[in-house]
Design an enzyme around this catalytic site. Sequence first.
Site, short mmCIF file in Angstrom:
data_model
loop_
_atom_site.label_atom_id
_atom_site.label_comp_id
_atom_site.label_asym_id
_atom_site.label_seq_id
_atom_site.Cartn_x
_atom_site.Cartn_y
_atom_site.Cartn_z
N SER A 1 0.82 -1.20 0.00
CA SER A 1 0.00 0.00 0.00
C SER A 1 0.86 1.26 0.00
O SER A 1 1.58 1.52 -0.94
CB SER A 1 -0.97 -0.04 1.18
OG SER A 1 -1.95 0.96 1.07
N ASP B 1 -3.30 6.61 -3.19
CA ASP B 1 -2.02 6.08 -2.75
C ASP B 1 -1.56 5.02 -3.75
O ASP B 1 -2.26 4.74 -4.74
CB ASP B 1 -2.13 5.54 -1.32
CG ASP B 1 -2.97 4.29 -1.20
OD1 ASP B 1 -3.85 4.08 -2.07
OD2 ASP B 1 -2.76 3.50 -0.26
N ASP C 1 -1.47 1.78 -4.19
CA ASP C 1 -2.32 0.68 -4.65
C ASP C 1 -3.77 1.10 -4.80
O ASP C 1 -4.65 0.28 -5.02
CB ASP C 1 -2.20 -0.53 -3.71
CG ASP C 1 -2.80 -0.30 -2.34
OD1 ASP C 1 -2.78 0.86 -1.88
OD2 ASP C 1 -3.28 -1.27 -1.72
N ASP D 1 -6.12 2.16 -2.86
CA ASP D 1 -7.22 1.84 -1.95
C ASP D 1 -7.53 3.00 -1.01
O ASP D 1 -8.49 2.94 -0.25
CB ASP D 1 -6.94 0.55 -1.16
CG ASP D 1 -5.77 0.63 -0.18
OD1 ASP D 1 -5.01 1.63 -0.25
OD2 ASP D 1 -5.62 -0.29 0.63
#
Length: 576
Positions: free
Chosen positions: A153, A306, A308, A310
């Site tokens: 992430s 961000d 990734d 999410d």
Amino acid sequence: MSGHVDAARAWLAQDPDAVTRDELTALLTRVEEGDATAADDLADRFSTRLAFGTAGLRGALGAGPNRMNRVLVAQAAAGFAAYLLERSDGETPTVVVGWDGRRNSDVFARDSVEIFAGAGLNAVLLPRTLPTPVLAFAVRHLGADAGVMVTASHNPPDDNGYKVYLGGADDGAQIVSPADAEIAAHIQRIADAGDVTVLPRSVGYANAAESLVEAYVAATAAVAPAPAGAEGLRWVYTAMHGVGWETVSRVLSEAGYPAPTLVEAQIEPDGRFPTVAFPNPEEPGAMDLAFETARASDAELVIANDPDADRLAVALPDADAEGGWRRLTGNEIGLLLGWRAARAAAAAREAADGGDTSAPDAAAGGDAGAPASLACSLVSSPGLQAVAEHYGLAFHATLTGFKWISRAPGIVFGFEEALGYLVNPGTVRDKDGISAAVAMLGMVAEARGQGRTVADLLQEFRDTFGAFASDQISIRVSDVSEIAGMMASLRADPPAAVGGVAVARIDDLLTGVDGLPPGDVLRLWLDDGSRLIVRPSGTEPKLKLYLDVRGASAKKARRRLEAVRAGAEELLAAAR
């Protein structure tokens, strides 16, 4: 040290990665030459292993069981496969695997899918680098028993991770206890066997069809088709060197929003994250290039995902802010999106009940058989509860993390203050920065069509529900034992007052409070209604303090918050 040296040599014998083999070989040479720093490094790598928990695995890349690498991932994949087979009741489990743009994410994903296939599972690999929400969607869309996303992430550039979802009764949500301990036990058995090279592998896995991505795009675009006010909207988007833009661009096109001005230096996936020290929109300086682009293009709005995709960050022009732009807090975004969801749920309930709004029910958009509800982590703004009560909806405060938020009965919206939002629970049971971006664009465009701004929406929220203000203090440590020490100190000597206001009650969630599972969290309620929560981060070596107040006006709330912050800093200094 001889034990660590022996363990390192055994690790070398099974490591398929030339980079980490060379790294470990060089480290062993330095240890044998008497280098004390190298000996400490080796001990750190081999005295323990990355713990598999409800967040899966996450850590720095490198050789050894206390790092993310191909040996550790192979052990994790084989252990997870054994867990899925154990609970399969004779049916062949299906598991889908995705990966982001970080270093080695593609390698870890292919190792995993080959090991899953070799273990006899129906293994499916996403067609290319894609956001985490697409993997979470795929678990439900394919009716899979499980999913794995290789991502860290918004962690530092040298980290990677292994995030696990379960289908079936878990409905595509992240794992919770006791599944984490059961999976960890299987992984440990694989590790104890000592040689991942003997694990059966197969290239007989399936590649997911492009139609899966198209289905996610269609479902996400439907969250908020562009209203008339979207025409001519000037806005900036950054992917923070992550994987969001390709999917975001397709969603925007289908939903009918104007294309943004891109932060070109950050738009393509790059696991080095060359323009940011820390690829997290919350971190100071992370959005500086986006603000620079916004000033140059006279933008009305900045949206960031961000790496990734999410999480969602939003920023607005603000003459009083340094550089002329201000990033909204996660709580501000969450309260606006929660307000949006509550209005929609109440309208749906009224339509379903023929105008009777006396009791929320599943017709408002929640799960079948459960009252429609709003949910947030217990460290997020209490303002969401005020919204739920205003619209006659149920409300749930959960432990931190979307593994808990997504399981709230009847959820129509959930959020956590760390920029995570679940706006489309019928599609994704996890935080999703892309659907949240569409929902926010919809709110912005609708207000714009009425001649209003997001600042106007925030003021209307305060006028309706009260002025909620939040702040956070975050302490990063090099030795995680410091965090345990500070928590122990606070429990042993709890404060009688914070910022000159008496502590009315302390909830220690280790003992279980309000029906929540036990957690390492202290929640302090002050006499004036303010709240202070202290908890270790679940994914980073940080201790976090969350401050929340409510005032009659924004100015009064800010003054109260300043006093609570000063008191919290004194409390933290004493605990250290």
